[in-house]
Enzyme design. Structure first.
Site, short mmCIF file in Angstrom:
data_model
loop_
_atom_site.label_atom_id
_atom_site.label_comp_id
_atom_site.label_asym_id
_atom_site.label_seq_id
_atom_site.Cartn_x
_atom_site.Cartn_y
_atom_site.Cartn_z
N ARG A 67 -10.01 -1.56 11.75
CA ARG A 67 -9.30 -2.03 10.56
C ARG A 67 -9.87 -1.37 9.30
NH1 ARG A 67 -9.92 -6.94 7.61
NH2 ARG A 67 -11.15 -7.82 9.30
N TYR A 120 14.06 2.42 -2.21
CA TYR A 120 14.24 1.98 -0.83
C TYR A 120 14.35 0.46 -0.84
CZ TYR A 120 13.08 0.99 4.03
OH TYR A 120 13.10 0.52 5.32
N ASP A 192 6.65 7.36 -4.60
CA ASP A 192 7.01 7.45 -3.19
C ASP A 192 7.59 8.84 -2.96
OD1 ASP A 192 8.17 7.31 -0.67
OD2 ASP A 192 9.01 5.31 -0.96
N LYS A 217 8.52 9.09 8.79
CA LYS A 217 9.63 10.02 8.57
C LYS A 217 9.18 11.47 8.79
CE LYS A 217 11.61 6.16 7.04
NZ LYS A 217 10.86 4.92 7.10
#
Length: 401
Positions: A67, A120, A192, A217
Site C-alpha cells: 500500500r 469526465y 488530467d 487508457k
C-alpha cells in the site's frame, strides 16, 4: 564496468520518448532480470529492528508494504516522471483514484476550487456532489474562455482542475494562460492528461503542478488493466501520498507490471493512433450523415490553433454527431463491426460509445447539458487497425442511418 552497468551513466534528458520508455527504469531496483519481476508480496521483511524502523518511517518506501510502495511501482513511476518531465510520480488503483486522491489531499473545508463545465463524468460528480459535502466551494467555468477562470478566482481559491482535451467534447483549455493566472496567487493547477497522453502533450512544461492520468487508457493500451498515475514535484507527491495511503487506492503488482509493459510501446502506438484519428476525422467530415465532427486536429475545430501550440499530436479521440437524433445514433453504433461498443478508450482496439446512452445513467439532464452532451453524440476511440478497414466499417454502418 560491464556494458550493462553503463546504463547507470545514461543522461535521460538526452533521450527520446521511444528510448525513455524502454530504459528510464533501468537500475531502479536491484533486479537484474531483463523482463522486470512481479513482486507479488503484500509486505516485505526487515533484517533487524533498526532497519524496520527506517522502512516504516520512509514515505513511499518501495519494500515495506505494498500500500506504501512496491518495486514494480518504482519502475512505473520512473518512466512516467521522465515522460511527463516531473520530479517524481505516484501510482494508484485507477484513474479516479489518482484524481480523487490528488484533490482531497490538496483542499480543505473553506477552500475554493475552480473546475471546467466539461470534465469526465466522475470528475464532474466530485465537483458537483462530493466537495460541497465537505465544505469546499466549487465554481465551474467554460474552459475555452480564459477570462472565465480569471473572474472565478477568489482569495480562498486553492486549486484549479483542468482537463484538455475534455472528455467527451474535445474542447481545449489554454493551459499556459490558466497557469499564468494561478501561479502568482499560489493556486495549485492540476491537469488530467489522459486524452492526450504525455506523447502528445506535457502540461508540466506549460507550468501545471500536478498531472494525472487514467493509466487504464493509453498508458496501458491493451484494455487489460486498471490504474492511475500522478506526476508532480517531490513536495506535492509527499502531501498526496499521505492521503493516498489513507484512502487506499492501491495498484496491484500485476497491474503495475502490465502498465510497465504497456508503456514500452506507448510512443509507437500513439504515433499510429494519431495518424489513424486524423485521417478518420477528415473522412467523417465528408460523410453526409454526419452533422459535425469534433477533433482538435481538424482546421474546423474552433481551437485548432491553440491545439497546435500546446500539443505535439492530436490524439486518438474523436467526437461526432449523427444526423437524425438519438435513435439513428443508436442504430449507427449497433451496426459497427470492427469498432467495439464498449466503455474506456486508448487501447489497440477501436472503441465506440453512444455518449448520451452511456452517461445518462450517472448524470441528470442538467449535468448532461452542462457537459455539452447532445442526444446524437458519438465518442470514438481510434485504435491501431488499418485505416482503410476502419473507414469501410464506418461506411457500412452509416448506411443504416
Amino acid at each position: 564496468m560491464n556494458k550493462r552497468n553503463n546504463h547507470k551513466e545514461l543522461n535521460l534528458d538526452e533521450l527520446q520518448n521511444e528510448t525513455l520508455v524502454v530504459h528510464a527504469d533501468d537500475w531502479v531496483t536491484n533486479d537484474r532480470t531483463l523482463a522486470p519481476a512481479i513482486y507479488y508480496s503484500a509486505t516485505f521483511r526487515a533484517d533487524n529492528a533498526a532497519e524496520f524502523a527506517e522502512m516504516a518511517g520512509t514515505p513511499r518506501h518501495p519494500q515495506y508494504y505494498t500500500r506504501y510502495g512496491n518495486p514494480v511501482h518504482e519502475r512505473v513511476k520512473k518512466v512516467m516522471a521522465e515522460l511527463e518531465g516531473t520530479e517524481t510520480a505516484l501510482v494508484t488503483g485507477s484513474g479516479m483514484g489518482a484524481i480523487a486522491t490528488t484533490i482531497l489531499a490538496l483542499v480543505s473545508a473553506g477552500d475554493h476550487v475552480i473546475a471546467q463545465t466539461r470534465h469526465y463524468m466522475s470528475t464532474a460528480k466530485i465537483m458537483d456532489e462530493m466537495l460541497p459535502r465537505f465544505g469546499v466551494e466549487v465554481t465551474l467555468v467554460e474552459q475555452a474562455d480564459v477570462s472565465a477562470f480569471a473572474e472565478a478566482i477568489r482569495p480562498n481559491t486553492k486549486l484549479i482542475m483542468l482537463e484538455s482535451p475534455a472528455n467527451p467534447t474535445m474542447v481545449i483549455t489554454d493551459i499556459a494562460a490558466v497557469v499564468e493566472l494561478a501561479r502568482p496567487r499560489g493556486i495549485i493547477v492540476v491537469a488530467d492528461n489522459t486524452f492526450a497522453s504525455p506523447i502528445n502533450q506535457r502540461p508540466h512544461d506549460l507550468g501545471v503542478d500536478v498531472v494525472v492520468h487514467s493509466a487504464t487508457k493509453y498508458l496501458g493500451g491493451h484494455h487489460d488493466l486498471t490504474a492511475g498515475v500522478i506526476c508532480t514535484s517531490e513536495e506535492l507527491a509527499e502531501r498526496i501520498w499521505h492521503t493516498h495511503i489513507s484512502i487506499g487506492s492501491v495498484l496491484s503488482p500485476m497491474d503495475a507490471w502490465l502498465l510497465l509493459r504497456g508503456l514500452r510501446t506507448l510512443p509507437i502506438r500513439v504515433e499510429r493512433i494519431n495518424a489513424n484519428a486524423l485521417a478518420l476525422a477528415k473522412f467523417l467530415e465528408e460523410q453526409p450523415q454526419i452533422e459535425r465532427v469534433y477533433y482538435p486536429g481538424l482546421a474546423s475545430h474552433p481551437q485548432h490553433e491553440l491545439a497546435k501550440r500546446q500539443m505535439r499530436g492530436f490524439g486518438g479521440m474523436i467526437a461526432f454527431a449523427i444526423k437524425g437524433g438519438y435513435e439513428k445514433t443508436q442504430r449507427f453504433v449497433s451496426a459497427l463491426k470492427l469498432s467495439l461498443n464498449a466503455v474506456s478508450l486508448g487501447g489497440v482496439d477501436s472503441l465506440v460509445v453512444h455518449t448520451a446512452a452511456m452517461w445518462e445513467g450517472v448524470m441528470n439532464e442538467e449535468q448532461m447539458r452542462t457537459a455539452g452532451i447532445p442526444s446524437n453524440f458519438v465518442r470514438f476511440s481510434v485504435g491501431i487497425e488499418h485505416i482503410d478497414d476502419l473507414k469501410a466499417d464506418i461506411l457500412q454502418a452509416l448506411q443504416v442511418v
